[in-house]
Design an enzyme around this catalytic site. Structure first.
Site, PDB file in Angstrom:
ATOM      1  CD1 TRP A  66      -2.665   1.770   0.518  1.00 45.11           C
ATOM      2  CD2 TRP A  66      -1.273   2.512   2.103  1.00 45.11           C
ATOM      3  NE1 TRP A  66      -2.996   3.082   0.803  1.00 45.11           N
ATOM      4  CE2 TRP A  66      -2.158   3.556   1.756  1.00 45.11           C
ATOM      5  CE3 TRP A  66      -0.290   2.746   3.072  1.00 45.11           C
ATOM      6  CZ2 TRP A  66      -2.100   4.815   2.360  1.00 45.11           C
ATOM      7  CZ3 TRP A  66      -0.226   4.003   3.669  1.00 45.11           C
ATOM      8  CH2 TRP A  66      -1.135   5.028   3.326  1.00 45.11           C
ATOM      9  CD  GLU A 121      -4.639  -1.469   1.995  1.00 47.35           C
ATOM     10  OE1 GLU A 121      -3.482  -1.750   2.352  1.00 47.35           O
ATOM     11  OE2 GLU A 121      -5.529  -1.113   2.781  1.00 47.35           O
ATOM     12  CE  LYS A 128      -6.364   6.101   2.647  1.00 44.08           C
ATOM     13  NZ  LYS A 128      -5.498   6.063   3.810  1.00 44.08           N
ATOM     14  CG  ASP A 148      -8.743  -0.878   4.333  1.00 42.07           C
ATOM     15  OD1 ASP A 148      -9.830  -0.410   4.723  1.00 42.07           O
ATOM     16  OD2 ASP A 148      -7.689  -0.753   4.978  1.00 42.07           O
ATOM     17  CG  HIS A 175      -8.704   1.921   1.774  1.00 41.80           C
ATOM     18  ND1 HIS A 175      -7.431   1.480   1.498  1.00 41.80           N
ATOM     19  CD2 HIS A 175      -8.659   2.444   3.022  1.00 41.80           C
ATOM     20  CE1 HIS A 175      -6.651   1.714   2.536  1.00 41.80           C
ATOM     21  NE2 HIS A 175      -7.375   2.293   3.476  1.00 41.80           N
ATOM     22  CG  HIS A 191      -6.087  -4.366   5.064  1.00 44.04           C
ATOM     23  ND1 HIS A 191      -5.204  -3.338   4.898  1.00 44.04           N
ATOM     24  CD2 HIS A 191      -5.338  -5.492   5.194  1.00 44.04           C
ATOM     25  CE1 HIS A 191      -3.967  -3.823   4.905  1.00 44.04           C
ATOM     26  NE2 HIS A 191      -4.024  -5.127   5.077  1.00 44.04           N
ATOM     27  CG  ASP A 211      -8.949   4.656   5.703  1.00 41.27           C
ATOM     28  OD1 ASP A 211      -9.396   3.575   6.091  1.00 41.27           O
ATOM     29  OD2 ASP A 211      -7.749   4.853   5.448  1.00 41.27           O
ATOM     30  CG  ASP A 226      -7.759   2.729   9.650  1.00 44.03           C
ATOM     31  OD1 ASP A 226      -7.869   1.653   9.073  1.00 44.03           O
ATOM     32  OD2 ASP A 226      -7.329   3.756   9.082  1.00 44.03           O
ATOM     33  CG  ASP A 286      -5.528  -1.377   8.138  1.00 39.67           C
ATOM     34  OD1 ASP A 286      -4.923  -0.950   9.137  1.00 39.67           O
ATOM     35  OD2 ASP A 286      -5.408  -0.883   7.004  1.00 39.67           O
TER      36      ASP A 286
HETATM   37  C1  RNT Z   1      -3.799   2.809   4.818  1.00 38.74           C
HETATM   38  C2  RNT Z   1      -3.953   1.366   4.508  1.00 38.74           C
HETATM   39  C3  RNT Z   1      -2.845   0.483   5.016  1.00 38.74           C
HETATM   40  C4  RNT Z   1      -2.386   0.839   6.421  1.00 38.74           C
HETATM   41  C5  RNT Z   1      -1.503  -0.188   7.049  1.00 38.74           C
HETATM   42  C6  RNT Z   1      -0.769   0.362   8.211  1.00 38.74           C
HETATM   43  O1  RNT Z   1      -4.882   3.544   4.487  1.00 38.74           O
HETATM   44  O2  RNT Z   1      -5.172   0.897   4.959  1.00 38.74           O
HETATM   45  O3  RNT Z   1      -3.229  -0.830   4.919  1.00 38.74           O
HETATM   46  O4  RNT Z   1      -3.457   1.083   7.264  1.00 38.74           O
HETATM   47  O5  RNT Z   1      -0.703  -0.767   6.120  1.00 38.74           O
HETATM   48 ZN    ZN Z   2      -5.557  -1.218   4.861  1.00 35.89          ZN
END
Ligand code: RNT
Ligand code: ZN
Length: 422
Positions: A189, A230, A232, A263, A266, A290, A298, A300, A330
């Site tokens: 990523w 990955e 985003k 993810d 994303h 993720h 995003d 998290d 994640d």
């Molecule tokens: C960031 C991505 C990525 C990170 C990690 C730390 O937006 O989601 O995967 O969160 O690799």
């Molecule tokens: Zn991620």
């Protein structure tokens, strides 16, 4: 403390209730062993890593907010925390390590210099725990990432630096998989993007493609490592364009038959990752997930048992995709007890899979094919209030881990004994 006899009684009743709709709960308990979740190391210390004593997450539009005490300050802390977490989770897990968590022994090793030896103690730890390990290039929180572009940089020196980093991370991953006897998923990523409207979107994407080709030029046996990329939609400070967009990486993954990392933080807020799985798996062998919880962006947040995660799990279970899906988490919440964050988040993901398995899918498909859509809707609603918790509790009991809320007290004790002393 949970009462074992009650748990067993409740399970026996639940078993009958599920059997009445054609679901075999004993089979579900056995199948839960196939759900192996890769624990992201970065919730232990807010994505800091150990390149320097005071490393902190910066750049790339990812942000950990909060300063709850007890964050891991060393590799030993991270391992102790993850051991505690795993002791509170049913089933098997894996370790998901970021390159910045190398065991550098006080030496300053830049990202284009890392070698297997910097991760050997992690491999050994995984071996001792009897778990597999996944790996990630760290293309952020570095002076060479400050300009907003890494693998897609027009500065050849910067671009080459990150190509070398990713190439090395892949080589390390292959060695990890070889030593541990289970393929290591390596995820790439990058934060690359632009705060304001860029002109040369195409130019950056052409460079990114070239850099990925170079970084992935060396092919490794699939038994050792698997590549994932990955995408985003945007990052804070990078709102107008992300070089590695969904279309970009979907194309790249399909052209090269590598894993696509989805993810669920994303995408645009009304998009659901659960709906994407059966689309992309028509074309590629596998995906990496993720699993996270985006709140408005995003963000998290710690995973909870919500519809978003439920659809992801249901789609995987309904279609027998467990062997094609690598499940990673994640999230990084620095505002609450971090061990608690792991246990709540991982258990929530596990619960989603168990609920998915407790579905009479065949019956539902029959209703659907017969056009009985009211009946399908009614069944789905009734399933929501079936005695899932009794099966879950019994699963935890069988696994020898705390049942129900009992893990809260264990985490409070760990906070008192260990975290508060850091
Ligand atoms: C960031 C991505 C990525 C990170 C990690 C730390 O937006 O989601 O995967 O969160 O690799
Ligand atoms: Zn991620």
């Amino acid at each position: 403390m949970a009462n074992n006899e009650l748990i067993e009684k409740a399970y026996a009743i639940a078993k009958e209730q599920y059997a009445a709709i054609g679901v075999d709960t004993d089979a579900v308990l056995a199948k839960m062993n196939e759900v192996v979740i890769s624990l992201h190391c970065w919730q232990t210390d807010d994505v800091g890593g150990f390149e320097t004593a005071d490393a902190e997450l910066s750049g790339g539009g990812i942000q950990a907010t909060g300063n709850y005490p007890g964050k891991a300050k060393s590799i030993a802390d991270v391992r102790a925390d993850l051991e505690k977490v795993m002791s509170l989770l049913p089933g098997k897990q894996r370790l998901n390590l970021h390159a910045i968590y190398g065991d550098f022994q006080g030496e300053r090793v830049d990202r284009d210099q890392i070698e297997v030896k910097h991760y050997q103690s992690w491999i050994d730890w995984c071996k001792k725990q009897g778990i597999g390990m996944d790996f990630n290039a760290s293309c952020f929180a570095h002076p060479k990432a400050d300009g907003g572009f890494t693998l897609s940089s027009k500065d050849e020196e910067i671009r080459k630096f990150w190509v070398e980093h990713v190439a090395r991370c892949r080589a390390i991953s292959a060695e990890v998989g070889k030593q541990l006897g289970t393929p290591c998923v390596h995820n790439t990523w990058i934060p690359d993007g632009s705060k304001d409207t860029p002109i040369d979107r195409n130019g950056y994407r052409t460079i990114l493609k070239k850099s990925l080709d170079e970084a992935m030029a060396v092919k490794y046996p699939k038994e050792y490592m698997k590549d994932a990329v990955e995408s985003k939609v945007f990052g804070i400070g990078l709102e107008s364009m992300t070089v590695g967009s969904n279309e970009f990486y979907m194309g790249y993954a399909m052209q090269n038959n590598i894993l696509l990392c989805l993810d669920n933080g994303h995408f645009h807020p009304t998009e659901v990752v659960g709906d994407k799985i059966s689309s992309v798996l028509q074309y590629i062998d596998g995906i990496l997930l993720h699993v996270t919880r985006p709140i408005r962006w995003d963000s998290d947040h710690v995973v909870t048992l919500n519809e978003d995660v439920q659809l992801i799990a249901s789609e995987i279970v309904r279609n027998n995709f467990l062997n094609r899906v690598n499940i990673g988490l994640d999230f990084f919440d620095a505002s609450i007890n971090r061990i608690g964050a792991y246990v709540v988040g991982t258990r929530a993901a596990q619960k989603a899979f168990m609920i998915a398995m407790l579905e009479p899918t065949k019956t539902l498909i029959e209703l659907e094919e017969a056009g009985k859509n009211f009946e399908r809707l009614a069944m789905l609603e009734e399933l929501k209030t079936k005695p899932f918790a009794a099966v879950w509790d019994y699963y935890c009991l069988q696994a020898g881990v705390p049942v129900g809320i009992d893990y809260i007290a264990e985490i409070q004790q760990y906070e008192k004994d260990v975290l508060s002393k850091r």
